[in-house]
Design a protein around this motif. Structure first.
Motif, PDB file in Angstrom:
ATOM      1  N   ARG A 115       0.814  -1.212   0.000  1.00 45.09           N
ATOM      2  CA  ARG A 115       0.000   0.000   0.000  1.00 45.09           C
ATOM      3  C   ARG A 115       0.852   1.269   0.000  1.00 45.09           C
ATOM      4  O   ARG A 115       0.321   2.361  -0.045  1.00 45.09           O
ATOM      5  N   LYS A 116       2.154   1.101   0.066  1.00 51.84           N
ATOM      6  CA  LYS A 116       3.023   2.276   0.067  1.00 51.84           C
ATOM      7  C   LYS A 116       3.039   2.919  -1.308  1.00 51.84           C
ATOM      8  O   LYS A 116       3.125   2.248  -2.321  1.00 51.84           O
ATOM      9  N   LEU A 117       2.965   4.207  -1.315  1.00 50.60           N
ATOM     10  CA  LEU A 117       3.102   4.954  -2.551  1.00 50.60           C
ATOM     11  C   LEU A 117       4.481   5.582  -2.562  1.00 50.60           C
ATOM     12  O   LEU A 117       4.873   6.245  -1.606  1.00 50.60           O
ATOM     13  N   PHE A 118       5.214   5.343  -3.608  1.00 46.85           N
ATOM     14  CA  PHE A 118       6.547   5.903  -3.711  1.00 46.85           C
ATOM     15  C   PHE A 118       6.487   7.107  -4.629  1.00 46.85           C
ATOM     16  O   PHE A 118       5.993   7.015  -5.751  1.00 46.85           O
ATOM     17  N   GLN A 119       6.956   8.214  -4.118  1.00 43.24           N
ATOM     18  CA  GLN A 119       6.949   9.432  -4.904  1.00 43.24           C
ATOM     19  C   GLN A 119       8.366   9.969  -4.997  1.00 43.24           C
ATOM     20  O   GLN A 119       9.131   9.880  -4.042  1.00 43.24           O
ATOM     21  N   THR A 120       8.667  10.534  -6.123  1.00 42.70           N
ATOM     22  CA  THR A 120       9.968  11.164  -6.271  1.00 42.70           C
ATOM     23  C   THR A 120       9.847  12.618  -5.858  1.00 42.70           C
ATOM     24  O   THR A 120       8.788  13.223  -5.963  1.00 42.70           O
ATOM     25  N   GLN A 121      10.921  13.143  -5.373  1.00 46.56           N
ATOM     26  CA  GLN A 121      10.983  14.541  -4.984  1.00 46.56           C
ATOM     27  C   GLN A 121      12.015  15.234  -5.847  1.00 46.56           C
ATOM     28  O   GLN A 121      13.074  14.673  -6.115  1.00 46.56           O
ATOM     29  N   PRO A 122      11.737  16.442  -6.276  1.00 44.57           N
ATOM     30  CA  PRO A 122      12.758  17.157  -7.056  1.00 44.57           C
ATOM     31  C   PRO A 122      13.957  17.474  -6.176  1.00 44.57           C
ATOM     32  O   PRO A 122      13.832  17.603  -4.954  1.00 44.57           O
ATOM     33  N   LEU A 123      15.114  17.584  -6.806  1.00 43.66           N
ATOM     34  CA  LEU A 123      16.303  17.960  -6.058  1.00 43.66           C
ATOM     35  C   LEU A 123      16.127  19.370  -5.507  1.00 43.66           C
ATOM     36  O   LEU A 123      15.594  20.245  -6.186  1.00 43.66           O
ATOM     37  N   PRO A 124      16.575  19.588  -4.281  1.00 45.73           N
ATOM     38  CA  PRO A 124      16.411  20.918  -3.701  1.00 45.73           C
ATOM     39  C   PRO A 124      17.217  21.968  -4.463  1.00 45.73           C
ATOM     40  O   PRO A 124      18.321  21.699  -4.934  1.00 45.73           O
ATOM     41  N   ARG A 125      16.653  23.154  -4.563  1.00 42.69           N
ATOM     42  CA  ARG A 125      17.332  24.245  -5.255  1.00 42.69           C
ATOM     43  C   ARG A 125      18.212  25.041  -4.297  1.00 42.69           C
ATOM     44  O   ARG A 125      19.066  25.804  -4.723  1.00 42.69           O
ATOM     45  N   HIS A 126      17.955  24.889  -2.999  1.00 36.40           N
ATOM     46  CA  HIS A 126      18.672  25.677  -2.003  1.00 36.40           C
ATOM     47  C   HIS A 126      19.389  24.740  -1.028  1.00 36.40           C
ATOM     48  O   HIS A 126      18.884  23.659  -0.724  1.00 36.40           O
ATOM     49  N   SER A 166      15.026  25.329   3.311  1.00 32.29           N
ATOM     50  CA  SER A 166      13.825  25.999   2.834  1.00 32.29           C
ATOM     51  C   SER A 166      13.638  25.651   1.359  1.00 32.29           C
ATOM     52  O   SER A 166      14.613  25.613   0.616  1.00 32.29           O
ATOM     53  N   PRO A 167      12.406  25.418   0.922  1.00 31.79           N
ATOM     54  CA  PRO A 167      12.183  25.096  -0.491  1.00 31.79           C
ATOM     55  C   PRO A 167      12.318  26.312  -1.408  1.00 31.79           C
ATOM     56  O   PRO A 167      12.489  26.160  -2.605  1.00 31.79           O
ATOM     57  N   ASP A 168      12.242  27.519  -0.831  1.00 33.55           N
ATOM     58  CA  ASP A 168      12.202  28.692  -1.697  1.00 33.55           C
ATOM     59  C   ASP A 168      13.329  29.707  -1.506  1.00 33.55           C
ATOM     60  O   ASP A 168      13.365  30.715  -2.195  1.00 33.55           O
ATOM     61  N   ARG A 169      14.271  29.426  -0.595  1.00 31.61           N
ATOM     62  CA  ARG A 169      15.383  30.364  -0.409  1.00 31.61           C
ATOM     63  C   ARG A 169      16.488  29.723   0.419  1.00 31.61           C
ATOM     64  O   ARG A 169      16.281  28.695   1.049  1.00 31.61           O
ATOM     65  N   THR A 170      17.637  30.360   0.407  1.00 36.41           N
ATOM     66  CA  THR A 170      18.748  29.919   1.236  1.00 36.41           C
ATOM     67  C   THR A 170      18.560  30.491   2.638  1.00 36.41           C
ATOM     68  O   THR A 170      18.332  31.696   2.798  1.00 36.41           O
ATOM     69  N   LEU A 171      18.614  29.640   3.633  1.00 36.02           N
ATOM     70  CA  LEU A 171      18.468  30.087   5.014  1.00 36.02           C
ATOM     71  C   LEU A 171      19.727  30.820   5.464  1.00 36.02           C
ATOM     72  O   LEU A 171      20.838  30.464   5.064  1.00 36.02           O
ATOM     73  N   THR A 172      19.551  31.800   6.316  1.00 32.14           N
ATOM     74  CA  THR A 172      20.701  32.520   6.869  1.00 32.14           C
ATOM     75  C   THR A 172      21.129  31.844   8.167  1.00 32.14           C
ATOM     76  O   THR A 172      20.336  31.135   8.814  1.00 32.14           O
TER      77      THR A 172
END
Length: 158
Positions: free
Chosen positions: A49-60, A121-127
């Motif tokens: 019943r497991k669903l395997f999903q791919t994730q895009p490589l992180p941009r940050h 963070s999916p949308d920016r580089t953390l400080t």
């Protein structure tokens, strides 16, 4: 099975076997290159019943912080884990213990556990200041609720 090369095959539970064909069988068919085989229990995989999903490589980039903490022996790691999760830090994408010391340069009534905290963070580089704040929030919770004491801290950019 005997048709796999010893030391060049692997089995994953009852789901899969894969590896290089044994030389005795390979000599029979005289291949020009090594031959590899894989056997999969497709029925088991499809029933899963497991669903395997791919994730895009992180941009940050992620930031990994390693911290070693002292706790009273009565505190179990599950309490530590649950408290870290309760901090509600969205940028904390993963954390995991990687070392535990029962004895060391600390009282016998304590133990040390080292934990990696990975922020991203999916949308920016953390400080560094943001991540320092996340660390403070987690460490303050652990100190206040579980009596944790910090032994060491280390910063890694991943």
């Amino acid at each position: 099975p005997g048709y796999y090369h010893p030391g060049r095959a692997a089995k994953i539970g009852d789901v899969a076997v894969f590896g290089e064909l044994h030389p005795d069988y390979a000599d029979f068919i005289k291949p020009r290159q090594r031959v590899y085989l894989a056997e999969l229990d497709v029925d088991y995989i499809l029933r899963s019943r497991k669903l395997f999903q791919t994730q895009p490589l992180p941009r940050h980039p992620s930031i990994r912080r390693d911290v070693s903490l002292l706790f009273d022996r009565s505190i179990e790691y599950t309490a530590v884990r649950d408290l870290i999760e309760s901090a509600g830090i969205r940028e904390l994408v993963r954390f995991e213990p990687f070392d535990r010391l029962e004895k060391g340069p600390f009282p016998d009534s304590k133990y040390s556990i080292s934990i990696s905290l990975i922020y991203q963070s999916p949308d920016r580089t953390l400080t560094d200041n943001e991540v320092d704040g996340f660390d403070r929030k987690i460490l303050d919770l652990l100190k206040q609720r579980l009596g944790a004491q910090v032994r060491t801290r280390h910063v890694n950019r991943v």
